[in-house]
Motif scaffolding. Structure first.
Motif, PDB file in Angstrom:
ATOM      1  N   ARG A 350       0.821  -1.073  -0.030  1.00  0.00           N
ATOM      2  CA  ARG A 350       0.251  -0.084   0.213  1.00  0.00           C
ATOM      3  C   ARG A 350       1.046   1.294  -0.152  1.00  0.00           C
ATOM      4  NH1 ARG A 350      -3.257  -3.743   3.381  1.00  0.00           N
ATOM      5  NH2 ARG A 350      -5.648  -3.695   2.686  1.00  0.00           N
ATOM      6  N   SER A 351       0.249   2.529   0.280  1.00  0.00           N
ATOM      7  CA  SER A 351       1.059   3.754   0.279  1.00  0.00           C
ATOM      8  C   SER A 351       1.598   3.876   1.862  1.00  0.00           C
ATOM      9  CB  SER A 351       0.256   4.889  -0.297  1.00  0.00           C
ATOM     10  OG  SER A 351      -0.782   5.154   0.606  1.00  0.00           O
ATOM     11  N   GLU A 354      -0.962   4.388   4.521  1.00  0.00           N
ATOM     12  CA  GLU A 354      -1.754   3.101   5.326  1.00  0.00           C
ATOM     13  C   GLU A 354      -0.825   2.443   5.880  1.00  0.00           C
ATOM     14  OE1 GLU A 354      -4.112   4.655   1.691  1.00  0.00           O
ATOM     15  OE2 GLU A 354      -2.136   3.689   1.551  1.00  0.00           O
ATOM     16  N   PRO A 356       0.648   0.547   9.068  1.00  0.00           N
ATOM     17  CA  PRO A 356       0.261   0.471  10.260  1.00  0.00           C
ATOM     18  C   PRO A 356       1.216   0.973  11.176  1.00  0.00           C
ATOM     19  CG  PRO A 356       0.556  -1.659   9.315  1.00  0.00           C
ATOM     20  CD  PRO A 356       0.723  -0.782   8.368  1.00  0.00           C
ATOM     21  N   LEU A 398      -4.207   1.664  -5.577  1.00  0.00           N
ATOM     22  CA  LEU A 398      -5.097   1.341  -4.436  1.00  0.00           C
ATOM     23  C   LEU A 398      -6.350   0.969  -5.170  1.00  0.00           C
ATOM     24  CD1 LEU A 398      -3.750   3.669  -1.783  1.00  0.00           C
ATOM     25  CD2 LEU A 398      -3.563   1.185  -1.854  1.00  0.00           C
ATOM     26  N   PRO A 401     -11.871   0.105  -0.412  1.00  0.00           N
ATOM     27  CA  PRO A 401     -11.452  -0.163   1.064  1.00  0.00           C
ATOM     28  C   PRO A 401     -11.724  -1.654   1.210  1.00  0.00           C
ATOM     29  CG  PRO A 401     -12.531   1.925   0.959  1.00  0.00           C
ATOM     30  CD  PRO A 401     -12.677   1.370  -0.349  1.00  0.00           C
ATOM     31  N   SER A 404     -10.516  -3.967   6.469  1.00  0.00           N
ATOM     32  CA  SER A 404      -9.655  -3.173   7.671  1.00  0.00           C
ATOM     33  C   SER A 404     -10.042  -1.778   7.451  1.00  0.00           C
ATOM     34  CB  SER A 404      -8.274  -3.335   7.574  1.00  0.00           C
ATOM     35  OG  SER A 404      -7.647  -2.828   6.160  1.00  0.00           O
ATOM     36  N   GLY A 405     -10.720  -1.265   6.391  1.00  0.00           N
ATOM     37  CA  GLY A 405     -10.919   0.017   6.228  1.00  0.00           C
ATOM     38  C   GLY A 405      -9.696   0.808   5.177  1.00  0.00           C
ATOM     39  N   ARG A 406      -8.714   0.175   4.928  1.00  0.00           N
ATOM     40  CA  ARG A 406      -7.962   0.530   4.283  1.00  0.00           C
ATOM     41  C   ARG A 406      -7.972   0.152   2.769  1.00  0.00           C
ATOM     42  NH1 ARG A 406      -2.608  -1.823   6.675  1.00  0.00           N
ATOM     43  NH2 ARG A 406      -3.966  -3.454   6.893  1.00  0.00           N
ATOM     44  N   ARG A 407      -7.517   1.326   1.699  1.00  0.00           N
ATOM     45  CA  ARG A 407      -7.781   0.771   0.337  1.00  0.00           C
ATOM     46  C   ARG A 407      -7.098  -0.474   0.095  1.00  0.00           C
ATOM     47  NH1 ARG A 407      -7.029   6.199  -3.102  1.00  0.00           N
ATOM     48  NH2 ARG A 407      -7.532   4.603  -4.555  1.00  0.00           N
ATOM     49  N   ARG A 408      -7.843  -1.307  -0.605  1.00  0.00           N
ATOM     50  CA  ARG A 408      -7.162  -2.632  -1.171  1.00  0.00           C
ATOM     51  C   ARG A 408      -6.171  -2.228  -2.089  1.00  0.00           C
ATOM     52  NH1 ARG A 408      -9.427  -7.580  -0.457  1.00  0.00           N
ATOM     53  NH2 ARG A 408     -11.309  -6.688   0.085  1.00  0.00           N
TER      54      ARG A 408
END
Length: 499
Positions: A350-351, A354, A356, A398, A401, A404-408
């Motif tokens: 991801r970017s 995102e 964690p 991306l 979402p 997890s709420g993050r863009r896939r």
């Protein structure tokens, strides 16, 4: 200024009324903060904590953050508004009286501040360093609405370190002995917290640890430039001073089964964590030079392989290292490899937004020279003579979402490239280790192999057995595991006293 006493009294009354009006329920918190700002009382900027320069710190494993001295800590504590309903306490999984200890630091009573913290948390030196306060207690600080929240983590660390340096560290008060015995399996943050809470309630506690050193992930997983081992050791020593026994080299499920342990104790807490490595399942992952992050960090930290050949455990040093993942474990692996002389790349699908990992850890890694390949995913490990020499990666973009709420991340068709690498570290998460659970058929597990436990009491399917931390939730934070251990210990206390 005023020609008569009456006018002076009237002016004084207007000032008192104006001051009181800011405290009126008619005014919102933001209004009051604006008023304090205009009056010059609110200090929106936190006192910066000192850190070692990147050009210096990449040469060794000494701690990066240097923390506050007394004057800096007092200045930061003076920023606190000491709210009547402190949201910061609600944001703390173990319920530390944050305004209470901050007020004591403000009064330069830092030894008392440490004692106040330890009423709820026996690991203040650990938490002050590795807890993600920015998403927990500090996220609830009202000062954050108009500026920087109080640096709660830095103040907690200050209190813990100054108490230790004073030589006057106080052991928490213990209730009189109950004659009851509790077992704790695992000496990570969940297990250590459960043990301390049970000991404070008067129970005899034994902690069983599979490795030859206590601390769990605090010892084998987190590098010393973030969490020095001396800090972990001193807080475990405090636990032992409370009468807790720690039995090392005890592999639950092999040395003894859960049923064996239950036969000797009135209640059992399982806090074994989630230490089974995960891999991607791509071609070439079995080549020499490919590590799980668990193995890489355990070799470097616990087994001191970073000092090979002075220490016996070998590890590949220097060269080109690629770390796959975007969490704190990935950052720890990358920064460890950097300190062992490698050129380090982080590969994340991801970017950067995102990722964690804690923002400060990502920022520190970038300052130290780690190269980030965002929107990138490995698809094959290439080798020569059985050793890893490169990885083939695919560009990603991306999409919508995911859960997890993050863009896939979505693969970009036909967009591949190769990175040369001598060592590849997979830091893409962990799974539940089945060593214990395979010998406990009565223990209910979910489809992923984690123990099923009540989210309120942490009771399992076996009446006298409780569980918490990563073995229940999967990979989470240190303080979340501690919160589970504390709640479970309270429930175990009730259970043991009731039977």
């Amino acid at each position: 200024m005023y020609p008569s006493k009456a006018l002076r009294l009237k002016a004084w009354g207007l000032r008192v009324a104006a001051k009181a009006s800011w405290r009126s329920p008619r005014f919102s918190l933001i209004d009051r903060l604006k008023g304090e700002t205009l009056a010059g009382k609110l200090k929106p900027d936190r006192v910066p904590a000192r850190r070692r320069a990147s050009v210096e710190r990449i040469k060794d494993f000494e701690e990066v953050a240097l923390g506050y001295d007394l004057d800096e800590a007092v200045a930061e504590a003076e920023r606190c508004l000491f709210c009547k309903k402190p949201g910061c306490v609600k944001g703390c999984p173990v319920g530390v009286d944050i305004p209470g200890f901050v007020e004591q630091i403000k009064a330069r009573e830092h030894i008392a501040a440490a004692a106040r913290i330890k009423e709820e948390n026996l690991l203040p030196g650990v938490c002050g360093r590795v807890c993600p306060q920015e998403s927990q207690c500090e996220a609830m600080c009202v000062l954050g609405k108009k500026g920087d929240p109080i640096a709660i983590g830095a103040l907690e660390r200050f209190a813990a370190d100054t108490e230790a340096a004073s030589g006057h560290a106080k052991t928490p008060a213990l209730m009189s002995s109950t004659g009851l015995r509790a077992a704790v399996i695992g000496s990570g943050p969940a297990g250590l917290t459960a043990a301390s809470e049970l000991a404070k309630r008067g129970h005899a506690v034994t902690v069983f640890e599979a490795l030859h050193v206590a601390g769990g992930v605090l010892t084998y997983g987190i590098p010393e430039f973030r969490l020095p081992q001396r800090v972990v050791d001193r807080e475990i020593n405090m636990l032992e001073s409370m009468g807790v026994e720690i039995e090392l080299n005890f592999v639950a499920g092999r040395t003894a089964t859960l049923e064996d342990i239950r036969g000797e104790y009135n209640s059992v807490f399982i806090g074994t964590g989630a230490g089974l490595p995960s891999f991607m399942g791509i071609p070439g992952e079995n080549l020499n030079g490919v590590y799980s992050a668990n193995e890489f960090l355990t070799r470097a930290n616990l087994m001191r392989a970073r000092s090979f050949p002075e220490c016996d455990t070998p590890i590949k040093r220097g060269g080109k290292v690629c770390v796959v993942g975007g969490g704190n474990v990935a950052m720890d692996s990358a920064r460890t490899a950097l300190r062992m002389g490698a050129e380090v790349n982080i590969i994340y699908r991801r970017s950067r937004v995102e990722m964690p990992a804690r923002k400060e850890e990502v920022d520190h890694g970038a300052q130290e020279g780690i190269v980030f390949h965002m929107l990138t995913n490995p698809v094959e490990v290439l080798g020569e003579t059985g050793c890893c020499v490169a990885i083939t990666c695919q560009r990603m973009e991306l999409g919508e979402p995911d859960e997890s709420g993050r863009r896939r991340p979505v693969p970009v068709e036909g967009d591949f490239f190769t990175l040369a690498t001598d060592t590849l570290v997979m830091a893409i998460g962990t799974r539940a280790n089945p060593l214990l659970t395979l010998t406990a058929s009565e223990l209910e597990l979910n489809r992923r192999g984690y123990i099923v436990a009540s989210s309120e009491t942490f009771a399992t399917s076996i009446p006298d057995v409780y569980a918490g931390g990563d073995i229940v939730t999967g990979s989470a934070t240190v303080i979340e595991a501690m919160g589970a251990g504390k709640t479970a210990a309270c429930q175990m206390d009730r259970f043991m006293r009731s039977v």
